[in-house]
Design a protein around this motif. Structure first.
Motif, mmCIF file in Angstrom:
data_model
loop_
_atom_site.group_PDB
_atom_site.id
_atom_site.type_symbol
_atom_site.label_atom_id
_atom_site.label_comp_id
_atom_site.label_asym_id
_atom_site.label_seq_id
_atom_site.Cartn_x
_atom_site.Cartn_y
_atom_site.Cartn_z
ATOM 1 N N ASN A 1 35.013 50.828 44.195
ATOM 2 C CA ASN A 1 34.142 51.599 43.336
ATOM 3 C C ASN A 1 32.833 51.427 43.347
ATOM 4 O OD1 ASN A 1 35.235 48.708 42.061
ATOM 5 N ND2 ASN A 1 33.447 49.433 41.007
ATOM 6 N N SER A 2 32.301 50.827 44.339
ATOM 7 C CA SER A 2 30.871 50.696 44.478
ATOM 8 C C SER A 2 30.384 50.396 45.732
ATOM 9 C CB SER A 2 30.384 49.752 43.352
ATOM 10 O OG SER A 2 29.530 48.713 43.809
ATOM 11 N N LEU B 1 29.265 49.803 49.623
ATOM 12 C CA LEU B 1 30.128 50.113 50.531
ATOM 13 C C LEU B 1 31.322 50.786 50.548
ATOM 14 C CD1 LEU B 1 28.437 47.115 52.951
ATOM 15 C CD2 LEU B 1 27.611 49.531 52.388
ATOM 16 N N ARG C 1 39.081 46.119 40.676
ATOM 17 C CA ARG C 1 39.429 45.114 39.629
ATOM 18 C C ARG C 1 39.428 45.923 38.152
ATOM 19 N NH1 ARG C 1 34.786 40.406 40.015
ATOM 20 N NH2 ARG C 1 32.964 41.862 40.248
ATOM 21 N N ARG D 1 36.051 51.319 35.832
ATOM 22 C CA ARG D 1 35.045 51.610 36.940
ATOM 23 C C ARG D 1 35.917 52.156 38.129
ATOM 24 N NH1 ARG D 1 32.673 46.634 35.329
ATOM 25 N NH2 ARG D 1 33.929 45.470 37.048
ATOM 26 N N ASP E 1 42.768 42.432 40.950
ATOM 27 C CA ASP E 1 41.674 41.402 41.229
ATOM 28 C C ASP E 1 41.991 40.641 42.414
ATOM 29 O OD1 ASP E 1 39.692 39.243 40.936
ATOM 30 O OD2 ASP E 1 40.061 39.147 38.858
ATOM 31 N N VAL E 2 41.154 40.577 43.279
ATOM 32 C CA VAL E 2 41.168 40.105 44.617
ATOM 33 C C VAL E 2 41.146 38.383 44.605
ATOM 34 C CG1 VAL E 2 40.570 39.807 47.078
ATOM 35 C CG2 VAL E 2 40.844 42.014 45.867
ATOM 36 N N ASN F 1 36.939 44.834 52.001
ATOM 37 C CA ASN F 1 35.455 44.977 51.563
ATOM 38 C C ASN F 1 35.137 44.215 50.202
ATOM 39 O OD1 ASN F 1 32.963 46.818 51.547
ATOM 40 N ND2 ASN F 1 33.953 46.963 49.612
ATOM 41 N N SER G 1 32.588 41.220 56.634
ATOM 42 C CA SER G 1 31.826 39.870 56.559
ATOM 43 C C SER G 1 30.560 40.179 56.123
ATOM 44 C CB SER G 1 32.451 39.028 57.781
ATOM 45 O OG SER G 1 31.745 38.013 57.524
ATOM 46 N N TYR H 1 28.355 31.934 49.790
ATOM 47 C CA TYR H 1 28.780 33.162 50.239
ATOM 48 C C TYR H 1 28.826 33.280 51.778
ATOM 49 C CZ TYR H 1 27.679 38.095 51.192
ATOM 50 O OH TYR H 1 27.504 39.426 51.847
ATOM 51 N N LYS I 1 31.742 33.905 54.206
ATOM 52 C CA LYS I 1 31.656 34.889 55.318
ATOM 53 C C LYS I 1 32.099 34.604 56.672
ATOM 54 C CE LYS I 1 31.179 38.449 52.672
ATOM 55 N NZ LYS I 1 31.945 39.555 52.634
ATOM 56 N N GLY J 1 25.214 45.238 58.160
ATOM 57 C CA GLY J 1 23.636 45.092 58.200
ATOM 58 C C GLY J 1 23.111 45.122 56.672
ATOM 59 N N ALA K 1 22.241 46.506 53.450
ATOM 60 C CA ALA K 1 22.476 47.976 52.713
ATOM 61 C C ALA K 1 21.947 47.837 51.193
ATOM 62 C CB ALA K 1 23.586 48.617 52.949
ATOM 63 N N THR L 1 22.730 48.294 47.750
ATOM 64 C CA THR L 1 24.038 48.472 46.967
ATOM 65 C C THR L 1 23.828 47.757 45.837
ATOM 66 O OG1 THR L 1 25.317 46.555 47.721
ATOM 67 C CG2 THR L 1 25.489 48.587 49.024
ATOM 68 N N GLY M 1 25.517 45.417 44.508
ATOM 69 C CA GLY M 1 25.712 44.092 44.810
ATOM 70 C C GLY M 1 24.398 43.336 45.308
HETATM 71 N N1 LIG Z 1 25.027 45.376 51.009
HETATM 72 C C1 LIG Z 1 24.916 44.605 51.963
HETATM 73 O O1 LIG Z 1 23.680 44.626 52.643
HETATM 74 C C2 LIG Z 1 25.825 43.816 52.795
HETATM 75 C C3 LIG Z 1 25.568 42.837 53.645
HETATM 76 C C4 LIG Z 1 26.468 42.055 54.251
HETATM 77 C C5 LIG Z 1 27.678 42.145 53.698
HETATM 78 N N2 LIG Z 1 28.019 42.989 52.705
HETATM 79 C C6 LIG Z 1 29.576 42.969 52.294
HETATM 80 O O2 LIG Z 1 29.950 44.162 52.049
HETATM 81 C C7 LIG Z 1 31.031 44.297 50.985
HETATM 82 C C8 LIG Z 1 30.808 45.359 50.029
HETATM 83 O O3 LIG Z 1 29.344 44.669 49.311
HETATM 84 P P1 LIG Z 1 28.358 45.761 48.646
HETATM 85 O O4 LIG Z 1 26.966 45.391 49.079
HETATM 86 O O5 LIG Z 1 28.810 47.288 48.607
HETATM 87 O O6 LIG Z 1 28.446 45.316 47.005
HETATM 88 P P2 LIG Z 1 28.879 45.740 45.743
HETATM 89 O O7 LIG Z 1 28.383 47.024 45.213
HETATM 90 O O8 LIG Z 1 28.804 44.966 44.889
HETATM 91 O O9 LIG Z 1 30.414 46.202 45.825
HETATM 92 C C9 LIG Z 1 31.327 45.116 45.994
HETATM 93 C C10 LIG Z 1 32.718 45.757 45.354
HETATM 94 O O10 LIG Z 1 33.560 44.763 45.280
HETATM 95 C C11 LIG Z 1 34.309 44.509 44.081
HETATM 96 N N3 LIG Z 1 34.726 43.152 43.799
HETATM 97 C C12 LIG Z 1 34.117 42.021 43.716
HETATM 98 N N4 LIG Z 1 34.968 41.137 43.392
HETATM 99 C C13 LIG Z 1 36.308 41.748 43.260
HETATM 100 C C14 LIG Z 1 37.486 41.509 42.997
HETATM 101 N N5 LIG Z 1 37.842 39.948 42.655
HETATM 102 N N6 LIG Z 1 38.651 42.013 43.073
HETATM 103 C C15 LIG Z 1 38.466 43.377 43.512
HETATM 104 N N7 LIG Z 1 37.211 43.880 43.747
HETATM 105 C C16 LIG Z 1 36.141 43.315 43.533
HETATM 106 C C17 LIG Z 1 33.307 45.097 43.184
HETATM 107 O O11 LIG Z 1 33.965 45.705 42.102
HETATM 108 P P3 LIG Z 1 33.041 45.567 40.485
HETATM 109 O O12 LIG Z 1 32.129 46.798 40.542
HETATM 110 O O13 LIG Z 1 34.337 45.548 39.594
HETATM 111 O O14 LIG Z 1 32.199 44.292 40.607
HETATM 112 C C18 LIG Z 1 32.641 46.088 44.027
HETATM 113 O O15 LIG Z 1 33.442 47.405 43.870
HETATM 114 C C19 LIG Z 1 31.019 42.794 50.516
HETATM 115 O O16 LIG Z 1 32.158 42.075 51.081
HETATM 116 C C20 LIG Z 1 29.603 42.090 51.183
HETATM 117 O O17 LIG Z 1 29.631 40.703 51.364
HETATM 118 C C21 LIG Z 1 27.108 43.754 52.314
#
Ligand SMILES: NC(=O)c1ccc[n+]([C@@H]2O[C@H](COP(=O)([O-])OP(=O)(O)OC[C@H]3O[C@@H](n4cnc5c(N)ncnc54)[C@H](OP(=O)(O)O)[C@@H]3O)[C@@H](O)[C@H]2O)c1
Length: 336
Positions: free
Chosen positions: A50-51, A53, A73, A77, A100-101, A127, A176, A204, A208, A235, A237, A239, A241
């Motif tokens: 839902n959000s 990546l 989860r 949303r 909910d993962v 993801n 990861s 984290y 990872k 990379g 990004a 977001t 998160g």
């Molecule tokens: N963005 C970066 O720079 C970056 C860099 C390295 C790795 N990553 C990895 O990329 C992935 C996506 O991250 P993002 O940056 O896109 O973050 P994000 O915008 O926070 O997205 C994370 C997503 O995971 C969901 N989530 C979290 N806990 C969950 C659970 N228990 N069950 C189901 N869904 C759950 C969140 O749902 P809610 O909306 O309900 O919270 C959200 O939809 C993550 O694994 C992160 O570690 C990101």
């Protein structure tokens, strides 16, 4: 000293490769010939859809005609994201699954429903991920970072293995992070009890690192069975998160962050590229397998240690320790 060296090297590497500038440089040599392939008839699951990546990845899979299940989860949303993906892609074959993962019960229930439907799975994108600013415990009693990033990811993958085998050739992609370069594979202290005071980035990064090790183990265990397993780093990004979990980093790097399209590019490429051109068990950044350890980082581990991690996770999840077809068959009959 090793930890300081790893963190400094990671930041240098990140500045060079993980930013949008790193993506721009890498993308000059991309071969885009696979990128517009149709995914019609392919059944795909994206967690955390839902959000960020996961949402962008969902849009791209849907745009290519996949039958898509967006695992979220939070129902509200998830519903909003689902409607947007459907509207943007024009693909009505997109569905919401509330799961909910971080909850073993929720993962077991989602997987049991899936297997009961006899639907195959051709692509599982693990993801969903969290970086937490304070220690949190799930209702099942597990530390939340570990429960989401390591335990839940492993349990979901194993429980869906019968569907992945039914869909073979199929793929598992684990999203990861380059943060894993800063941590060793910790087999003791799975739930970060030693992080006193709490250090969300360290937790984290340890989880990872575990994702990369579990991908290696799964890839080896599934060799010859038609389920390819890959881990990747998106990379850095921009977001929700990153904005909410590490605001200081977001502020400092705001102008250098990738957009979500750039961050999700390698996920999509791993979903689309010819299997023969991919390396099972590899850790990818910008469509290229990367070293999994920094020079002099001191983070190497053996395949036996990766297997041990998997066995520990499976024991916690109440699943057979052995990855592969035999275990998958057993996973088809949920044990809890
Ligand atoms: N963005 C970066 O720079 C970056 C860099 C390295 C790795 N990553 C990895 O990329 C992935 C996506 O991250 P993002 O940056 O896109 O973050 P994000 O915008 O926070 O997205 C994370 C997503 O995971 C969901 N989530 C979290 N806990 C969950 C659970 N228990 N069950 C189901 N869904 C759950 C969140 O749902 P809610 O909306 O309900 O919270 C959200 O939809 C993550 O694994 C992160 O570690 C990101």
């Amino acid at each position: 000293m090793a930890a300081f060296w790893r963190s400094a090297s990671f930041m240098l590497m990140g500045n060079q490769h993980f930013t949008k500038h790193g993506y721009a440089r890498a993308s000059k040599s991309f071969d885009n010939s696979c990128m517009e392939r149709s995914l019609a008839g392919r059944v795909c699951i994206v967690t955390g859809a839902n959000s960020g990546l996961g949402f962008t990845c969902s849009q791209e899979l849907a745009r290519r005609g996949a039958t898509l299940y967006m695992v979220c989860r939070n129902e509200e949303r998830g519903r909003q994201a689902l409607e947007k993906v459907k509207a943007d892609s024009g693909n009505s074959n997109v569905h919401l699954a509330v799961c909910d993962v971080s909850s073993l019960a929720s993962v077991a229930s989602f997987a049991a429903d899936w297997l009961a439907s006899s639907r195959p799975c051709h692509l599982l994108v693990n993801n969903a991920g969290v970086l937490l600013s304070e220690r949190m415990t799930t209702p099942e009693g597990y530390e939340q970072s570990f429960a989401t990033n390591a335990l839940g990811t492993a349990a979901l993958t194993q429980r869906l293995m019968p569907a992945l085998l039914a869909g073979a050739p199929s793929r598992v992609i684990i999203v990861s992070s380059g943060g894993m370069y800063t941590e060793t594979l910790r087999l003791d202290d799975l739930q970060h009890a030693s992080l006193q005071p709490w250090n969300g980035s360290a937790a984290y990064s340890r989880d990872k690192r575990r994702q990369v090790a579990m991908t290696e183990h799964l890839a080896a265990a599934m060799a010859g069975q038609g389920v390819g397993c890959y881990s990747m780093h998106p990379g850095w990004a921009d977001t929700e998160g990153v904005r909410s979990s590490i605001p200081g980093f977001h502020k400092a790097f705001q102008d250098k962050l990738r957009d979500t399209q750039q961050g999700a590019d390698t996920i999509l490429w791993l979903a689309l590229e010819d299997e023969a051109k991919l390396q099972p068990g590899a850790f990818y950044l910008d469509r290229s397998p990367q070293a999994k350890h920094l020079t002099l980082g001191g983070t190497h581990y053996s395949p036996q240690q990766a297997a041990q991690l998997w066995e520990q996770l499976m024991a916690m999840a109440g699943l057979p320790g052995q990855a592969g077809a035999a275990a998958a068959a057993a996973a088809g009959a949920p044990q809890q």
